[in-house]
Write an enzyme that holds these catalytic residues in place. Structure first.
Site, mmCIF file in Angstrom:
data_model
loop_
_atom_site.group_PDB
_atom_site.id
_atom_site.type_symbol
_atom_site.label_atom_id
_atom_site.label_comp_id
_atom_site.label_asym_id
_atom_site.label_seq_id
_atom_site.Cartn_x
_atom_site.Cartn_y
_atom_site.Cartn_z
ATOM 1 N N HIS A 135 0.842 -1.221 0.000
ATOM 2 C CA HIS A 135 0.000 0.000 0.000
ATOM 3 C C HIS A 135 0.869 1.260 0.000
ATOM 4 O O HIS A 135 0.424 2.309 0.455
ATOM 5 C CB HIS A 135 -0.948 0.041 1.201
ATOM 6 C CG HIS A 135 -1.684 -1.233 1.444
ATOM 7 N ND1 HIS A 135 -2.953 -1.463 0.961
ATOM 8 C CD2 HIS A 135 -1.323 -2.361 2.100
ATOM 9 C CE1 HIS A 135 -3.340 -2.682 1.329
ATOM 10 N NE2 HIS A 135 -2.365 -3.249 2.016
ATOM 11 N N GLU B 51 8.842 8.651 -16.784
ATOM 12 C CA GLU B 51 7.455 9.090 -16.991
ATOM 13 C C GLU B 51 6.922 8.640 -18.348
ATOM 14 O O GLU B 51 5.790 8.176 -18.473
ATOM 15 C CB GLU B 51 7.366 10.620 -16.884
ATOM 16 C CG GLU B 51 7.659 11.151 -15.496
ATOM 17 C CD GLU B 51 7.843 12.655 -15.511
ATOM 18 O OE1 GLU B 51 6.861 13.369 -15.285
ATOM 19 O OE2 GLU B 51 8.969 13.123 -15.790
ATOM 20 N N LYS C 47 15.686 22.016 -11.672
ATOM 21 C CA LYS C 47 14.970 20.767 -11.889
ATOM 22 C C LYS C 47 15.799 19.706 -12.599
ATOM 23 O O LYS C 47 16.560 19.988 -13.510
ATOM 24 C CB LYS C 47 13.695 21.015 -12.724
ATOM 25 C CG LYS C 47 12.605 21.768 -12.000
ATOM 26 C CD LYS C 47 12.039 21.050 -10.784
ATOM 27 C CE LYS C 47 11.232 19.826 -11.126
ATOM 28 N NZ LYS C 47 9.915 20.158 -11.715
ATOM 29 N N SER D 55 14.352 21.655 -16.716
ATOM 30 C CA SER D 55 13.198 22.516 -16.943
ATOM 31 C C SER D 55 13.675 23.803 -17.590
ATOM 32 O O SER D 55 14.744 24.315 -17.247
ATOM 33 C CB SER D 55 12.515 22.830 -15.611
ATOM 34 O OG SER D 55 11.751 24.014 -15.717
#
Ligand code: ARG
Length: 453
Positions: free
Chosen positions: A157, A291, A284, A278
């Protein structure tokens, strides 16, 4: 005379919009190598049974090699008026050989030809995927070896559950990809049945020798029912299903590493070469490869749905709908092959942030279940032991401390405190397949052996 292979019964020419609508050359051209191999086997067989002379077959085989080389060198001009790759190659053959070329299509149809090509292509695709999956498995096994002995929190979980060895974690993914390899192998075995010779749908009155073609093309057997052949895309569905499962395994792993690479977790040191920045936030470092791996699974699973919907209402035998199978199959393959090609080096170059992980192992009661088991081992009924430890955890939460920090008197038997702490908890594991250090060492050795590392 019409340039269509089927033009004989037509007087008018095809509407250009229909040509654009019905073409498949824009995507089935990638079958050219397999189309040529299939045609060469077919022509050779036709000579064996006397439907061609030996000289004609030799001419055809040679001319097909030349056509293949032309396509390879980008010298073939593709046109939608010739619909598909089969027609392009046949027309090029006729342009070279005249009447001899016009004999190639004897005893076959594009219906059995296209599915033969697609099976040959899928066989090769499976072999490529096996190489890619093996490399990814090796990357996980190498990581298991490099990070052997490192203890990480195991989650259920996404909540801290029990401690596990990092090697155990990496080998879990090795197992998943092993099952995928086995599924592909299984799919390859089941698809390896020769369609060619079923002709349009009913077979042929000509004396073809399908067994000879089977042997030439490396199929294990010959399809028994001609009516089944040209409508059968089961293999394509199995193939894309297996691709979907690979994509799903990759997606779960990518999601985990996206989470692990956050400042909040900070478990991973992702390689710069596999991250992007970024354009507005200078600090970043984004896990875009992970992703996109997660995101691309949608395309693959979508392709599976596309195929199911495509075939679900089709009567026997060939229907033109089936031409639409290729975009789904090719895209699913390209997508998964692309993901696998970046996954392996990403795994190899990613390091665990060992100090960060170690510094937080005391949080989250990773040793609670082992404590419970040590009570059980001393004869406390499981449900009672569960309750006792649950009460101790509640106490810890109030005192903001670890189980090991509680006074001895609070434990039903003070000796059980010896199982506390992540290192003790981990070394208490014993069962086969568990994270017990000795078990994991054995599994790691077996994997190295199995994968030839
Ligand atoms: N382009 C077609 C396909 O990909 C080839 C088979 C066409 N057969 C036919 N009877 N029109 O399915």
């Amino acid at each position: 005379m019409s340039q269509k292979t089927w033009g004989g019964r037509f007087t008018g020419s095809t509407d250009s919009r229909v040509e654009a609508f019905t073409e498949s050359i824009s995507f089935d051209r990638r079958l050219y190598r397999h189309d040529i191999i299939g045609s060469q086997a077919h022509a050779t067989m036709l000579a064996e049974v006397g439907l061609l002379t030996a000289a004609e077959a030799t001419q055809i085989v040679t001319a097909l090699d030349e056509i293949g080389a032309d396509i390879e060198a980008d010298k073939m001009e593709f046109t939608i008026s010739l619909e598909d790759i089969h027609t392009h190659i046949e027309k090029a053959l006729i342009a070279k050989l005249g009447d001899t070329g016009r004999k190639l299509h004897t005893g076959r149809s594009r219906n059995d030809q296209v599915v033969t090509d697609l099976k040959l292509w899928t066989r090769d695709a499976i072999d490529e995927l096996d190489t890619l999956l093996l490399d990814l498995q090796k990357a996980f096994v190498e990581s298991a070896e490099r990070e052997h002995g490192v203890v990480i929190p195991g989650y259920t979980h996404l909540q801290r559950a029990q401690p596990v060895l990092a090697a155990h974690y990496f080998l879990a993914y090795t197992e998943k990809f092993q099952r995928d390899r086995e599924r592909f192998r299984d799919c390859r075995t089941r698809l390896n049945v020769l369609p060619l010779g079923a002709a349009a749908l009913a077979g042929t009155s000509l004396p073809i020798d399908r067994e000879s073609v089977r042997a030439k093309l490396g199929f294990d057997s010959v399809a028994r029912n001609s009516l089944d052949v040209s409508s059968d895309r089961d293999f394509a569905l199995e193939f894309v299903f297996t691709l979907s499962l690979v994509a799903t395994h990759l997606s779960g792993w990518a999601e985990e590493w996206v989470i692990w690479s956050t400042t909040e977790f900070n478990f991973l040191d992702l390689p710069d070469a596999f991250c992007t920045g970024s354009s507005i936030m200078p600090h970043k470092k984004n896990p875009d490869v992970l992703e996109l791996t997660r995101g691309k699974s949608g395309r693959v699973i979508g392709a599976l749905q596309q195929l199911f919907v495509l075939v679900k209402g089709l009567p026997l035998a060939y229907n033109r709908d089936l031409q639409e199978d290729k975009t789904a199959i090719f895209d699913a393959f390209d997508t998964v092959a692309g993901c696998l090609a970046v996954a392996a080096p990403l795994v190899r170059q990613t390091k665990l942030r060992r100090e960060v992980i170690a510094s937080r192992l005391d949080a989250g009661f990773l040793d609670a279940t082992t404590l419970m088991e040590s009570l059980i081992a001393r004869g406390v009924p499981m449900r009672s032991a569960h309750e006792v430890v649950g009460n101790l955890v509640r106490e810890c939460e109030q005192r903001k401390c670890r189980l090991a920090d509680l006074p001895d008197a609070m434990f039903p038997a003070p000796e059980v405190k010896a199982s506390l702490g992540v290192t003790n908890a981990l070394s208490a594991f014993k069962s086969y397949g568990s994270t017990a250090p000795a078990e994991v060492t054995k599994q790691l050795a077996e994997w190295k052996n199995r994968l030839g590392i």
